[in-house]
Design a protein around this motif. Structure first.
Motif, PDB file in Angstrom:
ATOM      1  N   PHE A  98       0.662  -1.327  -0.172  1.00  0.00           N
ATOM      2  CA  PHE A  98      -0.147   0.059  -0.027  1.00  0.00           C
ATOM      3  C   PHE A  98       0.789   1.325   0.065  1.00  0.00           C
ATOM      4  O   PHE A  98       0.520   2.154  -0.830  1.00  0.00           O
ATOM      5  CB  PHE A  98      -0.894  -0.050   1.116  1.00  0.00           C
ATOM      6  N   GLY A  99       1.679   1.311   0.898  1.00  0.00           N
ATOM      7  CA  GLY A  99       2.610   2.424   1.003  1.00  0.00           C
ATOM      8  C   GLY A  99       3.452   2.730  -0.371  1.00  0.00           C
ATOM      9  O   GLY A  99       3.458   4.054  -0.789  1.00  0.00           O
ATOM     10  N   GLU A 101       2.465   1.731  -3.202  1.00  0.00           N
ATOM     11  CA  GLU A 101       1.435   2.396  -4.261  1.00  0.00           C
ATOM     12  C   GLU A 101       1.104   3.737  -4.045  1.00  0.00           C
ATOM     13  O   GLU A 101       1.083   4.464  -5.006  1.00  0.00           O
ATOM     14  CB  GLU A 101       0.286   1.487  -3.876  1.00  0.00           C
ATOM     15  N   MET A 102       1.130   4.158  -2.896  1.00  0.00           N
ATOM     16  CA  MET A 102       0.656   5.527  -2.528  1.00  0.00           C
ATOM     17  C   MET A 102       2.113   6.465  -3.014  1.00  0.00           C
ATOM     18  O   MET A 102       1.878   7.523  -3.451  1.00  0.00           O
ATOM     19  CB  MET A 102       0.910   5.932  -1.146  1.00  0.00           C
ATOM     20  N   ARG A 103       3.122   5.894  -3.236  1.00  0.00           N
ATOM     21  CA  ARG A 103       4.349   6.456  -3.548  1.00  0.00           C
ATOM     22  C   ARG A 103       4.573   6.259  -5.153  1.00  0.00           C
ATOM     23  O   ARG A 103       5.493   6.792  -5.916  1.00  0.00           O
ATOM     24  CB  ARG A 103       5.792   6.072  -2.970  1.00  0.00           C
ATOM     25  N   ARG A 146       4.934  -3.775   6.408  1.00  0.00           N
ATOM     26  CA  ARG A 146       4.481  -2.793   5.874  1.00  0.00           C
ATOM     27  C   ARG A 146       4.968  -1.429   5.921  1.00  0.00           C
ATOM     28  O   ARG A 146       5.136  -0.489   5.283  1.00  0.00           O
ATOM     29  CB  ARG A 146       2.557  -2.687   6.285  1.00  0.00           C
TER      30      ARG A 146
ATOM     31  N   ALA B 185      -2.791   4.298   7.141  1.00  0.00           N
ATOM     32  CA  ALA B 185      -2.942   4.591   5.706  1.00  0.00           C
ATOM     33  C   ALA B 185      -2.522   6.006   5.447  1.00  0.00           C
ATOM     34  O   ALA B 185      -1.539   6.223   4.498  1.00  0.00           O
ATOM     35  CB  ALA B 185      -4.362   4.334   5.271  1.00  0.00           C
ATOM     36  N   LEU B 188       1.197   5.957   5.618  1.00  0.00           N
ATOM     37  CA  LEU B 188       1.909   5.591   4.458  1.00  0.00           C
ATOM     38  C   LEU B 188       1.698   6.222   3.233  1.00  0.00           C
ATOM     39  O   LEU B 188       2.016   6.147   2.180  1.00  0.00           O
ATOM     40  CB  LEU B 188       1.155   4.015   4.006  1.00  0.00           C
ATOM     41  N   GLY B 189       1.235   7.454   3.500  1.00  0.00           N
ATOM     42  CA  GLY B 189       0.981   8.472   2.283  1.00  0.00           C
ATOM     43  C   GLY B 189      -0.119   8.935   1.755  1.00  0.00           C
ATOM     44  O   GLY B 189      -0.304   9.444   0.635  1.00  0.00           O
ATOM     45  N   ALA B 190      -1.318   8.130   2.381  1.00  0.00           N
ATOM     46  CA  ALA B 190      -2.606   8.276   1.513  1.00  0.00           C
ATOM     47  C   ALA B 190      -3.265   9.651   2.073  1.00  0.00           C
ATOM     48  O   ALA B 190      -3.394  10.065   3.143  1.00  0.00           O
ATOM     49  CB  ALA B 190      -3.596   7.200   2.016  1.00  0.00           C
ATOM     50  N   THR B 194      -8.399   9.242  -0.405  1.00  0.00           N
ATOM     51  CA  THR B 194      -7.724   7.947  -0.732  1.00  0.00           C
ATOM     52  C   THR B 194      -8.121   7.018   0.502  1.00  0.00           C
ATOM     53  O   THR B 194      -8.446   5.762   0.447  1.00  0.00           O
ATOM     54  CB  THR B 194      -6.430   7.906  -1.065  1.00  0.00           C
ATOM     55  N   ARG B 198     -10.193   3.687  -0.278  1.00  0.00           N
ATOM     56  CA  ARG B 198      -9.486   2.560  -0.060  1.00  0.00           C
ATOM     57  C   ARG B 198      -9.679   1.678   1.111  1.00  0.00           C
ATOM     58  O   ARG B 198      -9.428   0.456   1.221  1.00  0.00           O
ATOM     59  CB  ARG B 198      -7.675   2.536  -0.364  1.00  0.00           C
TER      60      ARG B 198
END
Lengths: 353, 285
Positions: A98-99, A101-103, A146, B185, B188-190, B194, B198
């Motif tokens: 997920f991290g 993907e965000m990057r 993660r 989330a 983690l950069g969301a 998002t 998500r």
């Protein structure tokens, strides 16, 4: 160079001060623990570093960059939550990815990095499972993977082992240390578990009432606590109220009721002091050789150790003895206790918790 | 030992009895009735055949009514989900005091009798109703917009009363999620949108599913709202059944239509349930 610099960090909730002028710096690659009882402000400190709470005062700098205006999502920190906070609707791979993907990491590189990180935490064989199909220890590893896969400058661990049972927790401690060192990631752990902090960290910052009490290596904090709170919070300890007095020929003596003890060399001036003595530094000895004698009032068998509670003129003292197969005194028996004066620690009177 | 085993049965006996008398018996009798036949001069004949079902399934008129009913129910469900899900999320994040106030507001429509509420909508939607008058006075329209006796009007009024069921169902699902997943989330950069799309939405799916099952089945079998706002012109299944029973007096045909409605709603619900559970397997325990 310090990766993380906290300077006079303060957080007030209305009238209550949760964190009070907290200053700490963490070097690159270091594993530092914030240790303290619940309500000591350690979690609030972590929340401020993560960006989920806004500090009332002071500053947080990551790699020299001030974080006060940076939202949580742009700080690039890896965080492992107490509840793990895995996404229940995603597989292990998707959680870890997920991290990335965000990057906007390209798919093939993403795949490679997910595989490498799952390999690091020994979970490659469970990549397509959902979190609910896994045990607590495995979920813990997923949470760690993660957080690590984004190669954070700083890894924050919020009581990561508190939801595991005792045996698994010990295993995970070793595992966590190995992973941290293999990944070479700077880590800040928040915990109330002193054995966890001592086992894992390079340095411990003991907090009480929102303030930093002592910052030292685990050995130093255990062996040379700077006050009664640290000495009783880290491991077991006997706290004895005493008076420091000048003895003959430039020596000093401790007076405790009508008992006089040899004092260790210290910079303390005469007056009331708190004496701390670790239970494992006390020995049983023959009659006439002891410093004090007393009666065993409790005896607990811990497998590798025996724990005694002995009633003496100094109050009840805890004594820990390694189980070496010999006969140990029973409840009601009279025992004689001795110790080296250098093992006594003189602390500020009234500083016990 | 036998007393131990009898206790659960004894404890559930009142509910079972009520269930048997009030639900199972009328259903079985309706099912039996649907196999009888009807004669204009002799009334209900105790024959046994599938004639009524053949009549319904062979007549385009009934297909149109069933199609309209399910379209109205579907539209109501979709709109309720679109309105209810974000609203449940806001409720979850509100200050506890305002949350209790807002829950009362949300439940408001359910506190008013269906007839009163629907007549209220009739006052608003009529050709000389409040909305048309206002728009005309503002000079925005010349001729009144037709809202009474349309499917759209029925959907509007149904959404009004069904949306609380959706909100409560989604809210219950959201309460079960770990709030730390949103923070995770974010870390983690969301971005917030998002995180919602998500992380929050997939975890709300069990709630959206149960909410849409309730809303769909209630809307498909709703009677008072379509009867008042649809009148004779926009017929749905339940008003058709009513007409067969009370106007035509063809009870067996009415029973057959009712049974077909029951079975098809059940089939749609089971299929939808399967589909969502399969798609969001991770969230369902």
């Amino acid at each position: 160079m310090a990766i993380l610099e906290l300077r006079d960090l303060t957080k007030r909730f209305g009238e209550t001060v949760a964190v009070d002028r907290f200053t700490l710096s963490v070097e690159k690659g270091e594993f530092v623990s914030l240790l303290g009882p619940s309500g000591c402000g350690k979690t609030t400190t972590l929340q401020m570093i993560a960006g989920f709470e806004t500090p009332t005062g002071g500053s947080i700098a990551l790699n020299g960059r001030d974080l006060s205006k940076v939202p949580a999502r742009a700080r690039g920190l890896g965080i492992v939550f107490q509840t793990y906070a895995l996404f229940p609707h995603m597989t292990v791979e998707e959680n870890v990815g997920f991290g990335l993907e965000m990057r906007k990491v390209p798919a093939d590189e993403r795949k490679r990095r997910i595989a490498a990180t799952l390999d690091l935490v020994h979970l490659s064989h469970l990549a397509t499972r959902y979190p609910r199909q896994m045990s607590g220890g495995q979920r813990q590893r997923v949470a760690l993977a993660r957080a690590l896969v984004i190669e954070p400058e700083l890894l924050l661990l919020d009581e990561p082992l508190s939801n595991l049972d005792a045996k698994l927790r010990e295993e995970m401690q070793l595992e966590l240390r190995r992973i941290q060192q293999e990944a070479g990631v700077t880590t800040l752990l928040v915990t109330h578990d002193q054995s966890e902090a001592m086992a894992l960290s390079d340095r411990i910052a003991v907090m009480q009432g929102g303030r930093l009490i002592q910052e030292a290596t685990p050995f130093e904090a255990y062996d040379r606590p700077t006050n009664g709170f640290v000495s009783s919070f880290l491991g077991k300890s006997n706290a004895i109220d005493a008076h420091l007095e000048a003895g003959g020929a430039g020596t000093t003596q401790l007076r405790c009721g009508d008992i006089r003890l040899d004092a260790p060399a210290s910079s303390h001036g005469p007056g009331a002091v708190l004496v701390s003595l670790r239970p494992e530094r006390i020995e049983f000895c023959g009659a006439g050789e002891g410093i004090v004698s007393g009666t065993v009032v409790e005896r607990v068998f811990l497998g590798d150790q025996w724990l005694f509670k002995v009633k003496t003129g100094l109050g009840e003292l805890l004594v820990v003895r390694r189980n070496s197969g010999r006969r140990e005194p029973e409840v009601g028996e009279t025992v004689h206790l001795s110790w080296q004066a250098e093992h006594l620690r003189l602390l500020e009177a009234g500083s016990a918790a | 030992m036998s007393g131990e085993r009898a206790r659960p049965w004894l404890l559930s006996a009142p509910a079972l009895l009520l269930f048997a008398v009030m639900l199972v018996t009328p259903l079985v009798m309706t099912a039996i009735l649907s196999f009888n036949s009807f004669d204009f001069y002799g009334g209900i004949q105790p024959t046994f055949g599938l004639g009524n079902y053949a009549d319904v399934l062979g007549d385009g008129y009934f297909y149109e009514i069933f199609g309209r009913t399910f379209l109205i129910a579907l539209a109501t469900t979709v709109i309720c989900a679109l309105i209810g899900t974000p609203q449940a999320y806001f409720l979850l994040r509100m200050h506890p005091f305002w949350r209790s106030v807002m829950i009362l507001v949300v439940l408001g429509p359910l506190l008013i009798s269906v007839v009163v509420r629907t007549l209220g909508w009739a006052i608003l939607l009529g050709n000389n109703g409040v909305i048309n008058e206002a728009l005309r006075n503002l000079g925005l329209i010349e001729r009144p917009l037709k809202m009474m006796y349309t499917s759209g009007g029925i959907v509007l009024a149904l959404v009004h009363v069904m949306v609380p069921f959706m909100i409560l169902a989604v809210w219950a699902a959201l309460q079960r999620q770990d709030p730390a997943t949103e923070k995770a989330a974010e870390s983690l950069g969301a971005k917030p949108i998002t995180v919602f799309r998500r992380i929050v939405l997939p975890q709300a799916m069990p709630g959206i599913l149960s909410g849409s099952l309730i809303v769909f089945s209630l809307s498909a079998s709703a009677f008072a709202t379509p009867a008042i706002l649809g009148g004779r012109r926009v017929k749905v299944v339940s008003t058709t059944v009513y007409d067969e029973f009370l106007n035509t007096l063809n009870w067996p045909l009415g029973a057959a239509i009712a049974i077909i409605l029951l079975v098809s709603v059940l089939a749609i619900m089971v299929a939808w349930n399967r589909l969502v559970e399969k798609r969001f397997a991770g969230v369902f325990q």
